[in-house]
Scaffold this active site. Structure first.
Site, PDB file in Angstrom:
ATOM      1  N   GLN A   1     -25.087   3.271  -2.961  1.00 50.01           N
ATOM      2  CA  GLN A   1     -23.979   2.312  -3.041  1.00 50.01           C
ATOM      3  C   GLN A   1     -22.735   3.061  -3.522  1.00 50.01           C
ATOM      4  OE1 GLN A   1     -24.431  -0.807  -2.043  1.00 50.01           O
ATOM      5  NE2 GLN A   1     -26.603  -1.278  -2.340  1.00 50.01           N
TER       6      GLN A   1
ATOM      7  N   GLU B   1     -38.919   1.674   3.150  1.00 50.02           N
ATOM      8  CA  GLU B   1     -37.622   2.195   3.606  1.00 50.02           C
ATOM      9  C   GLU B   1     -37.885   3.185   4.743  1.00 50.02           C
ATOM     10  OE1 GLU B   1     -34.124   2.501   2.849  1.00 50.02           O
ATOM     11  OE2 GLU B   1     -34.278   4.152   4.266  1.00 50.02           O
TER      12      GLU B   1
ATOM     13  N   ASN C   1     -32.631  -5.916   1.343  1.00 52.37           N
ATOM     14  CA  ASN C   1     -31.249  -5.419   1.270  1.00 52.37           C
ATOM     15  C   ASN C   1     -30.968  -4.588   2.520  1.00 52.37           C
ATOM     16  OD1 ASN C   1     -29.499  -2.954  -0.761  1.00 52.37           O
ATOM     17  ND2 ASN C   1     -28.676  -4.743   0.233  1.00 52.37           N
TER      18      ASN C   1
ATOM     19  N   CYS D   1     -24.555  -7.091   2.841  1.00 55.33           N
ATOM     20  CA  CYS D   1     -23.171  -6.620   2.922  1.00 55.33           C
ATOM     21  C   CYS D   1     -22.458  -7.265   4.107  1.00 55.33           C
ATOM     22  CB  CYS D   1     -23.133  -5.099   3.029  1.00 55.33           C
ATOM     23  SG  CYS D   1     -24.025  -4.472   4.456  1.00 55.33           S
TER      24      CYS D   1
HETATM   25  C1  LIG Z   1     -27.817  -1.391   2.514  1.00 49.27           C
HETATM   26  S1  LIG Z   1     -28.909  -0.020   2.360  1.00 49.27           S
HETATM   27  C2  LIG Z   1     -29.778  -0.510   0.926  1.00 49.27           C
HETATM   28  C3  LIG Z   1     -30.463   0.562   0.160  1.00 49.27           C
HETATM   29  C4  LIG Z   1     -30.962   0.190  -1.238  1.00 49.27           C
HETATM   30  N1  LIG Z   1     -31.529  -1.119  -1.323  1.00 49.27           N
HETATM   31  C5  LIG Z   1     -29.874   0.400  -2.271  1.00 49.27           C
HETATM   32  O1  LIG Z   1     -29.523  -0.523  -2.996  1.00 49.27           O
HETATM   33  O2  LIG Z   1     -29.370   1.526  -2.366  1.00 49.27           O
HETATM   34  C6  LIG Z   1     -30.017  -0.297   3.668  1.00 49.27           C
HETATM   35  C7  LIG Z   1     -31.179   0.680   3.716  1.00 49.27           C
HETATM   36  O3  LIG Z   1     -32.025   0.277   4.807  1.00 49.27           O
HETATM   37  C8  LIG Z   1     -32.588   1.441   5.382  1.00 49.27           C
HETATM   38  N2  LIG Z   1     -33.064   1.041   6.713  1.00 49.27           N
HETATM   39  C9  LIG Z   1     -32.360   0.962   7.869  1.00 49.27           C
HETATM   40  N3  LIG Z   1     -33.139   0.502   8.858  1.00 49.27           N
HETATM   41  C10 LIG Z   1     -34.366   0.279   8.329  1.00 49.27           C
HETATM   42  C11 LIG Z   1     -35.582  -0.217   8.853  1.00 49.27           C
HETATM   43  N4  LIG Z   1     -35.682  -0.557  10.144  1.00 49.27           N
HETATM   44  N5  LIG Z   1     -36.639  -0.345   8.035  1.00 49.27           N
HETATM   45  C12 LIG Z   1     -36.542   0.029   6.724  1.00 49.27           C
HETATM   46  N6  LIG Z   1     -35.406   0.512   6.162  1.00 49.27           N
HETATM   47  C13 LIG Z   1     -34.321   0.629   6.953  1.00 49.27           C
HETATM   48  C14 LIG Z   1     -31.463   2.443   5.349  1.00 49.27           C
HETATM   49  O4  LIG Z   1     -31.962   3.756   5.437  1.00 49.27           O
HETATM   50  C15 LIG Z   1     -30.823   2.128   3.985  1.00 49.27           C
HETATM   51  O5  LIG Z   1     -31.388   2.923   2.961  1.00 49.27           O
END
Ligand SMILES: C[S@@+](CC[C@H](N)C(=O)[O-])C[C@H]1O[C@@H](n2cnc3c(N)ncnc32)[C@H](O)[C@@H]1O
EC number: 2.1.1.-
Length: 338
Positions: free
Chosen positions: A163, A219, A268, A295
């Site tokens: 973040q 993740e 998230n 977001c």
């Molecule tokens: C908005 S970020 C949130 C990360 C974490 N919750 C944080 O607060 O830092 C979204 C996360 O989803 C992961 N992501 C994207 N596509 C995904 C999927 N299909 N399955 C699991 N994770 C995924 C990305 O790598 C990223 O780390």
């Protein structure tokens, strides 16, 4: 906020710089409330007071565009002509980032690296990613940078999502942990929690810290999962207390026995949201409580519509990125008794 780059017209990234900060937060709150107002199960949701940000020096993580020439590299953004614009002392950046940039320019010069030129597609160095750690370490050989997030030190490895506003993100993790740890309808404390799209584990590890005995983070990035495992071990959590799995969130959930669905689910996702397949799985199988941090209020509203078994009880705006349109909203959902 006073900004010389804005005043000379060199940067327009903070597009609402001229709008007083209180008005910006009010406008974002309205955007979020309007999106949720379209969802029948969010009618009457209780909005907690927004988590405002410091209007300056809040950006603890930045992707700087490298431009200019070998002898005079720039670090900042891409201008309208698609060439680098130098932004020394950018007031939204954490002072540690601004202190690091002169040393980075010297480093680029000393290696004789050619800054990437977008119009001609020539050059060697396009971006530098900078994150403010718990200690200030410039160009370290260490593979993990300790960063402070809320109540915990998290390990951040290369290539993982982080973040941009550590102070506000810390309070987002605390808020979610407070919601997660509330007693269940039975009066019992929640025992299990999944954190889908967990990144480096900020939500899951705060929930474990708040007393939830078994948390699971999922993740897609293996490197982020390696960071989360390192943080859990540094926090003294066993692999049973906190496990982290590299997988696609939707595919992983679909493979689980619905009987093992957790008491609390946190999601998230990226801007696109969790999508129909996962929303449907959650609607049918997830437990009593879901926490959704988003977001993008539009995809949040769409996903909530696809989960009519849940009612939106509380919501809160977290202003991660002042002076922009960026809106982060966390909502607490409760399964409607059938
Ligand atoms: C908005 S970020 C949130 C990360 C974490 N919750 C944080 O607060 O830092 C979204 C996360 O989803 C992961 N992501 C994207 N596509 C995904 C999927 N299909 N399955 C699991 N994770 C995924 C990305 O790598 C990223 O780390």
């Amino acid at each position: 906020m006073q900004c010389e780059h804005w005043d000379r017209g060199a940067c327009r990234s903070c597009r609402y710089l001229d709008v007083p900060y209180g008005e910006q937060v009010a406008a974002k709150s309205e955007t979020a409330a309007e999106a949720l107002a379209l969802v029948p199960t969010a009618a009457g949701v209780h909005w907690l007071s927004p988590r405002r940000s410091a209007p300056t020096a809040f950006r603890t993580s930045a992707k700087l565009v490298v431009g200019g020439t070998r002898r005079r590299p720039t670090l900042g953004i891409l201008g309208p002509d698609r060439r680098g614009v130098d932004l020394p002392g950018c007031p939204i950046q954490h002072p540690a980032i601004n202190r690091a940039t002169p040393a980075l320019k010297r480093f680029i010069r000393s290696l004789d690296l050619i800054p990437y030129d977008v119009p001609t597609k020539n050059g060697e160095l396009k971006y530098i990613l900078l994150t403010v750690g718990a200690d200030e370490i410039i160009l370290s050989k260490r593979r993990m940078l300790p960063i402070r997030a809320g109540d915990l030190d998290l390990a951040l490895g290369p290539g993982s999502f982080i973040q941009t506003n550590a102070a506000v993100a810390g309070d987002l993790y605390r808020q979610a942990a407070d919601w997660a740890a509330l007693p269940l309808a039975s009066g019992d404390a929640p025992q299990t929690l999944w954190d889908l799209y967990c990144g480096i584990g900020g939500f899951a590890l705060h929930a474990a810290n708040a007393g939830i005995p078994r948390v699971t983070g999922v993740e897609v990035s293996e490197r982020a999962i390696a960071s989360a495992i390192r943080s859990a071990s540094q926090a003294g959590l066993s692999r049973t207390a906190a496990r982290f799995i590299a997988a696609d969130a939707t595919a992983w959930a679909a493979q689980q026995d619905p009987a093992t669905a957790p008491d609390v689910l946190i999601v998230n996702p990226p801007r696109r949201g969790i999508g129909d397949a996962l929303a449907q799985w959650v609607n049918e199988h997830a437990g009593e409580r879901v926490i959704y941090s988003s977001c993008n209020p539009t995809s949040l509203a769409r996903d909530l519509e696809a989960m009519p078994a849940y009612r939106c009880v509380e919501a809160r705006l977290f202003d991660m990125f002042p002076h922009t349109d960026h809106v982060e909203v966390a909502v607490l959902l409760r399964r409607t008794p059938s």
